[in-house]
Motif scaffolding. Structure first.
Motif, mmCIF file in Angstrom:
data_model
loop_
_atom_site.group_PDB
_atom_site.id
_atom_site.type_symbol
_atom_site.label_atom_id
_atom_site.label_comp_id
_atom_site.label_asym_id
_atom_site.label_seq_id
_atom_site.Cartn_x
_atom_site.Cartn_y
_atom_site.Cartn_z
ATOM 1 N N ALA A 55 -5.867 -0.789 1.281
ATOM 2 C CA ALA A 55 -5.891 -0.862 -0.188
ATOM 3 C C ALA A 55 -6.964 0.052 -0.765
ATOM 4 O O ALA A 55 -6.769 0.667 -1.817
ATOM 5 C CB ALA A 55 -6.127 -2.306 -0.628
ATOM 6 N N ASN A 69 0.832 -1.212 0.000
ATOM 7 C CA ASN A 69 0.000 0.000 0.000
ATOM 8 C C ASN A 69 0.863 1.258 0.000
ATOM 9 O O ASN A 69 0.629 2.194 -0.780
ATOM 10 C CB ASN A 69 -0.918 0.013 1.223
ATOM 11 C CG ASN A 69 -2.035 -0.997 1.131
ATOM 12 O OD1 ASN A 69 -2.437 -1.398 0.033
ATOM 13 N ND2 ASN A 69 -2.548 -1.430 2.262
ATOM 14 N N HIS A 102 -5.150 -3.754 -5.444
ATOM 15 C CA HIS A 102 -3.797 -3.327 -5.815
ATOM 16 C C HIS A 102 -3.617 -3.351 -7.330
ATOM 17 O O HIS A 102 -2.962 -2.461 -7.900
ATOM 18 C CB HIS A 102 -2.766 -4.244 -5.158
ATOM 19 C CG HIS A 102 -2.681 -4.091 -3.669
ATOM 20 N ND1 HIS A 102 -2.400 -5.136 -2.829
ATOM 21 C CD2 HIS A 102 -2.863 -3.004 -2.877
ATOM 22 C CE1 HIS A 102 -2.395 -4.711 -1.585
ATOM 23 N NE2 HIS A 102 -2.681 -3.419 -1.585
ATOM 24 N N SER A 122 -7.637 -7.783 -1.514
ATOM 25 C CA SER A 122 -6.677 -6.677 -1.591
ATOM 26 C C SER A 122 -5.823 -6.748 -2.849
ATOM 27 O O SER A 122 -5.477 -5.711 -3.425
ATOM 28 C CB SER A 122 -5.776 -6.676 -0.353
ATOM 29 O OG SER A 122 -5.054 -7.892 -0.258
#
Length: 447
Positions: A119, A11, A374, A370
């Motif tokens: 995220a 992140n 991403h 997540s």
């Protein structure tokens, strides 16, 4: 499934990459640079230069109608302390606002979803960076402006929106505390609401009133929600009103516009707003369709909400955010419509544009893993990195001409060694700021 530490590192890496692209692409974006040369946008650097370089006094200043004491002045002061060049200060302030936005979206998302809050916050920050830089290059946006570029600017009411994120973070933290631990968070909420409305009275219209209205709707729908309490209902509204009324006692030279509602001018205001939204929908059809769909869902959520299989409180908070965003958009548009001495534009409609992407991303984070969030963020980064700005860099581009004019004037002033002068409001601040504070200019009222 990635471990928490790896997710946190990823992140931070994605957000840092977005900030690097912002720093690299910001100076070459001529429409954006033109906005930053506006006297309104240069209010804070001019104020700081005068107070700390030229020995000026705050009592001598006629501050802008919204004095932007918090968080704008605080954040810009950090950039002013660490960077000497006005251009570097502007970029550093933009970075601080993007990071602050991501951080408080993370706090809100973590209280509304059990996973992927980090995220989601990074994805929102990258999306706003992409929209602010990319769409700022489209010349056809000249009529409506780019609302998403306001995340980079100071003294354009974005600080009031950032305060909404801060206050909502505190509200959710307050709701999760034990009864004997709530007082500290409530005190913080009261102080921030007071300072927010003192700094920018638009906070009352865009947050305090809609927040109270959304809480009342929540009370009717979910009587057992931890989010509802009378202190939360009353405190932000009361202290916002108190802060707004304290303006006359805190600010020496009052410049705040009186609220004027002239029936004869209401038609002109409605026509302006109608044309504004019509132009926006023609020029940004995808965003327009998304906004219409979002507010349609927000309206429907007042009457229907699917039952959650997991955490009913978190589901209730998502519903609250939807209702709040709808009420905030409505109060903002109504206020802009009926106050006839207030010019309309993106800077007064920030919640209308920013809440839909934020809430949509938080909802998506409850469904997607997540790694998929991403992937979307990385795709946006690649789009931003390889999409060259379509800037027309000859003098036929008004933004380019304005940048070159300022540069020329500043170079001549530095060469001639001038220290004092007279200029219109719109010329004084750009010239004074970009001469490094060596020139003190008297602002005149005429444009």
């Amino acid at each position: 499934m990635l471990g928490k530490k790896i997710q946190a590192i990823l992140n931070c890496a994605i957000l840092a990459s977005g900030l690097v692209l912002l720093i690299l692409k910001y100076p070459s974006n001529y429409p954006l640079a033109s906005t930053l040369l506006s006297a309104d946008a240069l209010y804070l650097p001019a104020l700081l230069d005068d107070l700390f370089k030229q020995g000026g006094k705050l009592a001598d200043w006629y501050l802008t109608p919204a004095p932007y004491l918090f968080p704008d002045l605080l954040m810009y002061s950090i950039a002013w302390i660490f960077f000497k060049s006005p251009a570097d200060q502007i970029i550093a302030h933009a970075v601080l606002q993007v990071v602050g936005t991501a951080f408080f979206i993370y706090l809100i998302a973590s209280k509304c979803t059990s996973k992927n809050a980090g995220a989601a916050a990074v994805l929102a920050a990258i999306l706003f960076t992409l929209l602010g830089l990319d769409f700022g290059n489209v010349e056809t946006l000249a009529k409506t402006g780019n609302a998403y570029a306001l995340i980079f600017t100071s003294a354009f009411h974005y600080g009031a929106f950032l305060l909404q994120l801060i206050v909502l973070s505190i509200v959710f933290l307050y709701a999760d505390q034990r009864r004997n631990e709530k007082s500290l968070w409530l005190a913080a909420l009261c102080v921030i609401a007071f300072v927010s409305a003192l700094s920018d009275s638009i906070f009352l219209v865009q947050f305090s009133l809609p927040f109270a209205g959304a809480l009342l709707v929540l009370r009717l729908q979910f009587r057992n929600s931890r989010l509802y309490s009378f202190p939360l209902l009353a405190a932000p509204l009361f202290f916002s009103l108190l802060g707004m009324k304290s303006y006359d006692f805190v600010i020496s030279n009052r410049t705040k516009y009186p609220i004027e509602i002239e029936i004869s001018k209401l038609g002109q205001q409605f026509d302006f707003l109608r044309n504004f939204f019509f132009d926006m929908f023609l020029q940004q059809p995808l965003i327009a369709v998304f906004l219409i769909a979002f507010y349609g869902v927000a309206f429907a959520s007042i009457f229907y909400w699917p039952k959650s299989k997991h955490d009913d409180e978190k589901s209730t908070r998502l519903r609250f955010l939807l209702i709040f965003s709808l009420v905030s958009a409505l109060t903002t548009i109504v206020a802009t419509s009926v106050v006839t001495n207030l010019s309309s534009g993106p800077r007064y409609l920030i919640p209308f544009f920013y809440w839909p992407p934020i809430i949509t991303i938080i909802v998506i984070a409850t469904v997607l893993r997540s790694n998929k969030l991403h992937f979307i963020s990385l795709a946006m980064l690649l789009t931003l990195a390889f999409h060259a700005p379509e800037n027309n860099e000859d003098d036929s581009n008004p933004a380019v001409a304005q940048v070159k004019d300022i540069r020329c004037i500043v170079e001549e002033i530095k060469a001639s060694g001038l220290h004092k002068g007279i200029a219109t409001y719109w010329d004084a601040k750009p010239i004074q700021v970009f001469t490094g504070g060596m020139l003190k200019l008297l602002n005149t009222r005429a444009n």
